[in-house]
Design a protein around this motif. Sequence first.
Motif, PDB file in Angstrom:
ATOM      1  N   GLU A   1       9.754 -33.676 -74.386  1.00  0.00           N
ATOM      2  CA  GLU A   1      10.446 -33.458 -75.438  1.00  0.00           C
ATOM      3  C   GLU A   1      10.616 -32.282 -76.272  1.00  0.00           C
ATOM      4  O   GLU A   1      11.795 -31.599 -76.606  1.00  0.00           O
ATOM      5  CB  GLU A   1      10.001 -34.597 -76.806  1.00  0.00           C
ATOM      6  CG  GLU A   1      11.101 -34.701 -77.723  1.00  0.00           C
ATOM      7  CD  GLU A   1      10.879 -35.777 -78.625  1.00  0.00           C
ATOM      8  OE1 GLU A   1      11.382 -35.814 -79.921  1.00  0.00           O
ATOM      9  OE2 GLU A   1       9.842 -36.606 -78.573  1.00  0.00           O
ATOM     10  N   GLU A   2       9.532 -31.300 -76.048  1.00  0.00           N
ATOM     11  CA  GLU A   2       9.697 -30.189 -76.568  1.00  0.00           C
ATOM     12  C   GLU A   2      10.229 -29.166 -75.641  1.00  0.00           C
ATOM     13  O   GLU A   2      10.803 -28.268 -76.154  1.00  0.00           O
ATOM     14  CB  GLU A   2       8.015 -29.479 -76.768  1.00  0.00           C
ATOM     15  CG  GLU A   2       7.202 -30.117 -78.001  1.00  0.00           C
ATOM     16  CD  GLU A   2       7.455 -29.403 -79.002  1.00  0.00           C
ATOM     17  OE1 GLU A   2       7.827 -28.173 -79.024  1.00  0.00           O
ATOM     18  OE2 GLU A   2       7.201 -29.999 -79.981  1.00  0.00           O
ATOM     19  N   GLN A   3      10.658 -29.676 -74.270  1.00  0.00           N
ATOM     20  CA  GLN A   3      11.329 -28.881 -73.400  1.00  0.00           C
ATOM     21  C   GLN A   3      12.540 -29.185 -73.301  1.00  0.00           C
ATOM     22  O   GLN A   3      13.477 -28.796 -72.566  1.00  0.00           O
ATOM     23  CB  GLN A   3      10.596 -28.910 -71.981  1.00  0.00           C
ATOM     24  CG  GLN A   3       9.229 -28.363 -71.970  1.00  0.00           C
ATOM     25  CD  GLN A   3       8.714 -28.739 -70.531  1.00  0.00           C
ATOM     26  OE1 GLN A   3       8.790 -27.730 -69.713  1.00  0.00           O
ATOM     27  NE2 GLN A   3       7.955 -29.456 -70.298  1.00  0.00           N
ATOM     28  N   GLY A   4      13.053 -30.228 -74.425  1.00  0.00           N
ATOM     29  CA  GLY A   4      14.426 -30.662 -74.207  1.00  0.00           C
ATOM     30  C   GLY A   4      14.613 -31.655 -72.989  1.00  0.00           C
ATOM     31  O   GLY A   4      15.852 -32.085 -72.812  1.00  0.00           O
ATOM     32  N   LYS A   5      13.528 -32.228 -72.392  1.00  0.00           N
ATOM     33  CA  LYS A   5      13.790 -33.145 -71.494  1.00  0.00           C
ATOM     34  C   LYS A   5      13.695 -34.580 -72.170  1.00  0.00           C
ATOM     35  O   LYS A   5      12.790 -35.334 -71.862  1.00  0.00           O
ATOM     36  CB  LYS A   5      12.611 -33.049 -70.325  1.00  0.00           C
ATOM     37  CG  LYS A   5      12.798 -31.810 -69.658  1.00  0.00           C
ATOM     38  CD  LYS A   5      11.531 -31.467 -68.611  1.00  0.00           C
ATOM     39  CE  LYS A   5      11.512 -29.965 -68.166  1.00  0.00           C
ATOM     40  NZ  LYS A   5      10.558 -29.945 -66.990  1.00  0.00           N
ATOM     41  N   TYR A   6      14.863 -34.800 -72.893  1.00  0.00           N
ATOM     42  CA  TYR A   6      14.708 -36.158 -73.786  1.00  0.00           C
ATOM     43  C   TYR A   6      14.790 -37.425 -72.888  1.00  0.00           C
ATOM     44  O   TYR A   6      14.198 -38.423 -73.358  1.00  0.00           O
ATOM     45  CB  TYR A   6      16.026 -35.984 -74.637  1.00  0.00           C
ATOM     46  CG  TYR A   6      15.938 -34.700 -75.570  1.00  0.00           C
ATOM     47  CD1 TYR A   6      14.710 -34.581 -76.464  1.00  0.00           C
ATOM     48  CD2 TYR A   6      16.519 -33.786 -75.746  1.00  0.00           C
ATOM     49  CE1 TYR A   6      14.711 -33.443 -77.274  1.00  0.00           C
ATOM     50  CE2 TYR A   6      16.670 -32.586 -76.392  1.00  0.00           C
ATOM     51  CZ  TYR A   6      15.592 -32.600 -77.406  1.00  0.00           C
ATOM     52  OH  TYR A   6      15.552 -31.461 -78.168  1.00  0.00           O
ATOM     53  N   ALA A   7      15.749 -37.310 -71.895  1.00  0.00           N
ATOM     54  CA  ALA A   7      16.014 -38.667 -71.220  1.00  0.00           C
ATOM     55  C   ALA A   7      14.578 -39.059 -70.484  1.00  0.00           C
ATOM     56  O   ALA A   7      14.125 -40.405 -70.665  1.00  0.00           O
ATOM     57  CB  ALA A   7      16.853 -38.520 -69.949  1.00  0.00           C
ATOM     58  N   GLU A   8      13.933 -38.215 -69.745  1.00  0.00           N
ATOM     59  CA  GLU A   8      12.386 -38.565 -69.305  1.00  0.00           C
ATOM     60  C   GLU A   8      11.281 -38.941 -70.213  1.00  0.00           C
ATOM     61  O   GLU A   8      10.483 -39.702 -70.126  1.00  0.00           O
ATOM     62  CB  GLU A   8      12.162 -37.409 -68.416  1.00  0.00           C
ATOM     63  CG  GLU A   8      10.699 -37.662 -67.527  1.00  0.00           C
ATOM     64  CD  GLU A   8      10.241 -36.786 -66.586  1.00  0.00           C
ATOM     65  OE1 GLU A   8       9.391 -36.914 -66.100  1.00  0.00           O
ATOM     66  OE2 GLU A   8      10.794 -35.561 -66.506  1.00  0.00           O
ATOM     67  N   ALA A   9      11.472 -38.054 -71.330  1.00  0.00           N
ATOM     68  CA  ALA A   9      10.522 -38.237 -72.426  1.00  0.00           C
ATOM     69  C   ALA A   9      10.621 -39.710 -73.123  1.00  0.00           C
ATOM     70  O   ALA A   9       9.919 -40.551 -73.362  1.00  0.00           O
ATOM     71  CB  ALA A   9      10.940 -37.305 -73.634  1.00  0.00           C
ATOM     72  N   GLU A  10      12.222 -40.107 -73.223  1.00  0.00           N
ATOM     73  CA  GLU A  10      12.268 -41.441 -73.752  1.00  0.00           C
ATOM     74  C   GLU A  10      11.953 -42.618 -72.773  1.00  0.00           C
ATOM     75  O   GLU A  10      11.074 -43.688 -72.881  1.00  0.00           O
ATOM     76  CB  GLU A  10      13.689 -41.512 -74.065  1.00  0.00           C
ATOM     77  CG  GLU A  10      14.041 -42.858 -74.573  1.00  0.00           C
ATOM     78  CD  GLU A  10      15.617 -43.310 -74.795  1.00  0.00           C
ATOM     79  OE1 GLU A  10      16.149 -44.420 -75.081  1.00  0.00           O
ATOM     80  OE2 GLU A  10      16.455 -42.320 -74.813  1.00  0.00           O
TER      81      GLU A  10
END
Length: 207
Positions: free
Chosen positions: A157-166
């Motif tokens: 999420e910190e890296q902006g990889k929101y889909a994988e984080a979710e």
Amino acid sequence: LRRALELQKKLLGDDAEATMLTVDALAAGLVYEGKLDDAEPLAKDNLERRTRVLGAEHDQTLASMGRMAWVYQDRGQYEDAARMHRESIEIKKRTLGPTHRETIESLSTFADLLEDMGILEEAETTIREAIDAAMKTVGPDETLTMSCQSILASILEEQGKYAEAETIARDVLAKKIRIFGEDHRETIVTMNVLALTIENVEKYDET
């Protein structure tokens, strides 16, 4: 503890295992109390003493390295804390093995520190290594594995990889509901984290 320590030093000497255990406990107490100026010299001296007396690979020496890293981190000396973690992890990999629980826990703690330092690529690599080891050692439903996955979700999420984080956060939540139930504290914390992740995904999609 200070009285007990002085007595042990007189009766047993500074290098006695019991004396060093008391020093470690005293340093830990001082860290908890926020007395870092008092804790640091004790922790540093104990690490040096244990390295000399017990050897660099002894479990108590490794515990002192962890204590020293903790002190450095609380003082904001992140580079020094990272150095302690790196050294400890290398020793644990060599002596305990890369999939030992203590090695995994150290990797997890180090990844957390790297995230705080903003070193996100290395943090991601480190926590993925921990997850792979945890999957092999304790399996996907163990608290250790889920904790590592939660750290990974935060780093992504910190890296902006929101889909994988979710995706990862949803997987952890599903497992916690199944294992602990919906009302368990662990589950509720994960629900709250997932809600924030989804909020960030929605904001990202809007832009």
